[in-house]
Design a protein around this motif. Sequence first.
Motif, mmCIF file in Angstrom:
data_model
loop_
_atom_site.group_PDB
_atom_site.id
_atom_site.type_symbol
_atom_site.label_atom_id
_atom_site.label_comp_id
_atom_site.label_asym_id
_atom_site.label_seq_id
_atom_site.Cartn_x
_atom_site.Cartn_y
_atom_site.Cartn_z
ATOM 1 N N ALA A 60 0.828 -1.204 0.000
ATOM 2 C CA ALA A 60 0.000 0.000 0.000
ATOM 3 C C ALA A 60 0.866 1.260 0.000
ATOM 4 O O ALA A 60 2.006 1.251 0.467
ATOM 5 N N ASP A 61 0.299 2.348 -0.519
ATOM 6 C CA ASP A 61 0.977 3.639 -0.437
ATOM 7 C C ASP A 61 0.955 4.168 0.996
ATOM 8 O O ASP A 61 1.943 4.728 1.465
ATOM 9 N N LEU A 117 -4.479 -4.955 -3.045
ATOM 10 C CA LEU A 117 -3.697 -4.457 -1.919
ATOM 11 C C LEU A 117 -3.357 -5.610 -0.983
ATOM 12 O O LEU A 117 -4.192 -6.489 -0.754
ATOM 13 N N ARG A 219 -4.466 2.705 -1.507
ATOM 14 C CA ARG A 219 -3.785 3.001 -2.762
ATOM 15 C C ARG A 219 -4.247 4.386 -3.183
ATOM 16 O O ARG A 219 -5.448 4.630 -3.338
#
Length: 878
Positions: A60-61, A117, A219
């Motif tokens: 994930a970001d 994710l 995300r």
Amino acid sequence: MAVLGAIGMIARSELRRRWAALVALGVLIGMVVAVVAGTAALVRRTATAHDRLERASSVADLQVSYFSDDPELARRVAAIPGVAQAWAGVGMVGRLEDQPSLAYIGIIGGPADHRGLYEPVVVRGHGYDPAEPDEAVLDERAAARWGVGVGDTLRLRLLTPSDFLSFDTGFGTPGGPVLKLTITGLTRMAGENARQMPLAVSPALASRLDPVSTAVMLRLEPGPRTVSAVSTALWRLGDGLARDPLAGEFPALQVSRPATDGDARIAATQRVLVTGLVVFAAVVGVAGLAAAGQAFYRHHAASAHAQRIEAVLGLTGLGRAGARTLAALPAAGLAGVTAAAGPLIAGLLEPLGPLAWVEPHPGYAPHVALVCGAGAAGLLITLLLAGGTAARTGRRPTDPGPLVPRLGMAALAAGAFGPAARFGSSAVSPLPAASSLSPVGSAAASAATGQGGAGSPLARGAACMRGPVWLWIGTAFALGRRRDRSPATRRPAVAGAAIGVTGLVAAATIAAGMNRLVDEPQRYGWNADLEITDARPEIVNRLAADPRVAAVSMLDASTATIEVDAEGRALRAPDPIQGDGPGDAGPGAIGRGDTSPGEDVAVYSLAPKATTRAGPVTSTGAVGWTIFEGVVPRGPNEVVLGPRAAQRFDLGVGNTVSVAANDGGHAVLTVVGIGIGPVPGGERLGESMLVEPATLARVQRTQPLRSALVRAVDPVNPVNLAAALGTEYELDVGRPPTEIANLGGIGRLPALLQTVLAALAVAAAGHAAGTTWRRRHGELAILRTLGFTPSQTARIPLTTSCVSAALAVAVGIPAGMLIGRLVWWEIATATGVSADLAIPVRVLAVLPPAAIAVGLLVAALPAWRAWRLLPGAVLRGE
């Protein structure tokens, strides 16, 4: 057509007469290109392993964690502008029941639809069945730590939410259910989540359990400011949430960037491995191709007279070079095939050192583009070397006299040293006329006007010298250059050996720094023998009274906010634009409208506890921080920054920094030191602050997590103390931080690199010695004619080789130290530790005598040939 026929005929003649030499040259070039291309394939696989694992495991970001089971809050997080996708998993904690000491493991589970994710890569076994409530997969590193394999059963007892929130006060036996899970597969996952929650359970089991936390994976939409905007929105959302009084040590929303944090932890290791491999490939490529070029030159120089005949018959230089290039075409094909084998074989090699743990696709993985490129490079390089060296030998002018270009040193001996050579005297008395010695001496005197004749500066300088003549001639051979057109002979013979010595010293310098860092835990901030997690005051008191404990300190950890401006730079004083309390951005926001109020940094305070064996202690005691510059904080407005935090915020000793206070105000702290300590909070090494306990109480965003740093008395083995205390407390015996463990996991690569570079230096010295004395045998024959004895003649190659070795060391040591210093600075900066240089004293002490010994060894054969040399036979052949 006649020209093409002549070229073909010459090519067939060359190939028929000298095919064995061409095959050997093709294999040599192919092997050099194969090694370089294979190393390039390994560099690519090593340098991209973490990025490929991030993509394969869908890291994930942003990850948002909070300590409650609140689906509505997860939906609010997912609805923040800038979020493209979200997946909410639940977190649990279990106590391992089959371990010799107390151990806990983080657990994660959630819906089967991951929405791209958080998808750990299964590298052994298979994934869990989503419908089976007793299946799970385990991170490969955690499995190795606890000795668990595919098919094993993991028995653990879950903590209830109240158990988890009572870690700092104690809870006894966990009140959750006992689970028996079958490990169906071992996984690899990028980011920090794999370290915090290595056990992933099936959705069927996750839906039946009572979670203690929620982890929302986000995300984000593409854009340069998306991360900042979403982080600011999460900050505001967290400040507006009510907190559980029992969860005061945790922020309402804990936000992390898994990919960025994970990449920073392996950056130093990746840099070491990639730099080492690139240096290895460069040295092999330069040394190997230089040797191949010299070999091709000698190959074509042997038929230089044939080219002169061809020129007289009207064949152009391009045609003569083309004929020999055509003859080398089969060798070029062999070189291409051999070169292509390098990347094919390198496909068997996984990333080196600890980066093998982040390879998402272990096993054979050849790189097709590199295979094709290596084959083409081997083919082209062979043809270019063949054509280039053939053209160069074809351009050499016709010799006016075979001996003239090679009599410089002989003339020096004849005109400057005279009978001293014959009698071995240390006194130098020049003769009035060299031509009286022999016809050869007359030619020498004629040829010596620019290179050491009786009237030259070299001869006049020689007249003032004292010592054996062979010593000065050997030194002159090492320092001098010949006049022929060979690229190999116009360059100093010391160059190849100097390159190898430079690489050797640089590798030794880097290895010395890495070994010192791994072997001395205080250099990465570990000054204790063990750490007790969640240490309450009564536990610290018991430890202080324990006769096995020499020192104990209470370590409190929380998070503080360093205030920054609109460009992200740390504020040296409170921003007058920023008000105290809620601002104009809405409820729960502080600061300047849409700007984030600051950067969160881990903050610690250290409180030493007096033991029964010591008097009052302070923060300067043995169990504390390692200070690289300055002093420890002694006042309420002082702070020590970690090296990475200091670099990140551009702060140094003497600067001030504004930190948000938990009463709505500001704390202006003076940086009194740069140092490093333990990282029980899990932050990156060197990204923390150390303050006094009173200051921590003022700037902490959460209630501190407490642990105890313990040092055993000298007679007590820390391992035995840890085993005794581990049955009662959860403890850590001082495993190095991830960054240090990664560097330590490189293993023997630095030593292997040093060995290879040393071998290349020896090979370069041997090659230089061999080629030099094959060219200079005519000059040695002249010296014998002038009166040198066999013994004196044999000493000249030995002297030349030793002087060349000494020059290589003299050039290579400072150059290697400089390169090693620059590379180590990069490694230390990426790791977050002190960048002071470790000097490889042993290598530097051994290198000069070893170089002289190698010089004598590689010159032994040329010296033996010089001793047996028959001047008449040599000069008759000229």
